[in-house]
Design a protein around this motif. Structure first.
Motif, PDB file in Angstrom:
ATOM      1  N   LYS A   1      44.497  36.201  49.911  1.00 38.95           N
ATOM      2  CA  LYS A   1      43.472  37.204  49.378  1.00 38.95           C
ATOM      3  C   LYS A   1      42.402  36.631  49.111  1.00 38.95           C
ATOM      4  O   LYS A   1      42.337  35.487  49.070  1.00 38.95           O
ATOM      5  N   THR A  49      39.008  37.481  46.820  1.00 41.25           N
ATOM      6  CA  THR A  49      38.237  37.927  45.809  1.00 41.25           C
ATOM      7  C   THR A  49      36.927  37.750  45.747  1.00 41.25           C
ATOM      8  O   THR A  49      36.374  37.044  46.274  1.00 41.25           O
ATOM      9  N   GLY A  91      37.016  42.364  42.387  1.00 41.72           N
ATOM     10  CA  GLY A  91      38.255  43.042  43.455  1.00 41.72           C
ATOM     11  C   GLY A  91      38.638  42.181  44.113  1.00 41.72           C
ATOM     12  O   GLY A  91      38.332  40.769  44.011  1.00 41.72           O
ATOM     13  N   HIS A  92      39.267  42.640  45.151  1.00 41.91           N
ATOM     14  CA  HIS A  92      40.027  41.692  46.143  1.00 41.91           C
ATOM     15  C   HIS A  92      40.282  42.614  47.698  1.00 41.91           C
ATOM     16  O   HIS A  92      40.294  43.897  47.497  1.00 41.91           O
ATOM     17  N   SER A 138      42.874  42.300  50.680  1.00 43.72           N
ATOM     18  CA  SER A 138      44.218  41.540  51.080  1.00 43.72           C
ATOM     19  C   SER A 138      44.390  41.665  52.744  1.00 43.72           C
ATOM     20  O   SER A 138      43.674  42.476  53.449  1.00 43.72           O
ATOM     21  N   ASN A 148      39.992  46.516  47.124  1.00 42.90           N
ATOM     22  CA  ASN A 148      40.640  47.085  45.852  1.00 42.90           C
ATOM     23  C   ASN A 148      39.860  46.564  44.581  1.00 42.90           C
ATOM     24  O   ASN A 148      39.702  45.373  44.481  1.00 42.90           O
ATOM     25  N   THR A 149      39.337  47.534  43.701  1.00 44.09           N
ATOM     26  CA  THR A 149      38.633  47.057  42.646  1.00 44.09           C
ATOM     27  C   THR A 149      39.432  47.802  41.263  1.00 44.09           C
ATOM     28  O   THR A 149      38.828  47.801  39.967  1.00 44.09           O
ATOM     29  N   ASP A 150      40.567  48.517  41.685  1.00 40.70           N
ATOM     30  CA  ASP A 150      41.504  49.165  40.679  1.00 40.70           C
ATOM     31  C   ASP A 150      40.628  50.559  40.149  1.00 40.70           C
ATOM     32  O   ASP A 150      40.913  50.840  38.961  1.00 40.70           O
ATOM     33  N   ASN A 151      39.880  50.750  40.818  1.00 38.20           N
ATOM     34  CA  ASN A 151      39.141  52.203  40.669  1.00 38.20           C
ATOM     35  C   ASN A 151      39.074  52.813  41.799  1.00 38.20           C
ATOM     36  O   ASN A 151      38.311  52.554  42.828  1.00 38.20           O
ATOM     37  N   GLU A 152      39.979  53.782  42.326  1.00 40.85           N
ATOM     38  CA  GLU A 152      40.268  54.456  43.531  1.00 40.85           C
ATOM     39  C   GLU A 152      38.758  55.037  43.639  1.00 40.85           C
ATOM     40  O   GLU A 152      38.469  55.201  45.067  1.00 40.85           O
ATOM     41  N   ASP A 162      36.632  52.629  44.892  1.00 37.46           N
ATOM     42  CA  ASP A 162      37.154  51.984  46.383  1.00 37.46           C
ATOM     43  C   ASP A 162      36.555  52.844  47.523  1.00 37.46           C
ATOM     44  O   ASP A 162      36.351  52.605  48.521  1.00 37.46           O
TER      45      ASP A 162
END
Length: 159
Positions: A13, A15, A28-29, A31, A59-63, A66
């Motif tokens: 991945k 980041t 974020g990352h 993949s 993906n930043t863990d915030n849809e 994103d």
């Protein structure tokens, strides 16, 4: 001649970290890294990296964020589905490996240098870039979205 190693997309991945409003860290990352690496530590001139990362994987863990990063304000994933890196040089300086090559984002290609380490079939490197060199989020001033993006890449290869 070095052996060609395939990248293990499930174990690899990229980041990133960038400042928002000058003091908030957004990380974020991406993949699904794919491609091949040829690495010969005994003869680095025979080595090369050919890597692609799908932009839709951000993906930043915030849809909501994103979705915004995937649209035309940033990555335009429908028009530019991949970020690619193709090495032109692999070398060693002061005991540290590096690769230089062409990084392409949003149709813009720039030369970058990535210091990296290699251990047990894994390559790990970090570098920074100016997002405006690639017109990434060009309508956002640097006090809203920082110009400098810190990037770390971990590529595990299949044996």
């Amino acid at each position: 001649m070095p052996r060609t190693l395939d990248i293990d997309a499930t174990a690899s991945k990229a980041t990133f970290n960038v400042k928002k409003l000058g003091f908030i860290n957004v990380s974020g990352h991406l993949s699904g890294i794919s491609g091949t690496i040829q690495f010969a530590s005994e003869n680095l001139s025979d080595s090369l990296f050919d890597i692609s990362v799908p932009t839709k994987s951000i993906n930043t863990d915030n849809e909501k964020r994103d979705e915004h990063l995937r649209n035309q304000d940033f990555f335009s994933v429908d028009q530019y589905p991949e970020i690619t890196f193709k090495s032109t040089t692999v070398g060693q300086e002061g005991g540290q490996y590096f690769t230089s090559g062409h990084l392409s984002i949003l149709g813009a290609t720039k030369e970058v240098r990535i210091p990296f380490s290699f251990e047990e079939g894994a390559f790990e490197g970090s570098f920074s870039l100016n997002r405006l060199d690639y017109a990434l989020g060009k309508k956002f001033p640097s006090f809203i979205v920082g110009k400098t993006i810190q990037i770390s890449i971990f590529c595990k290869t299949n044996p």
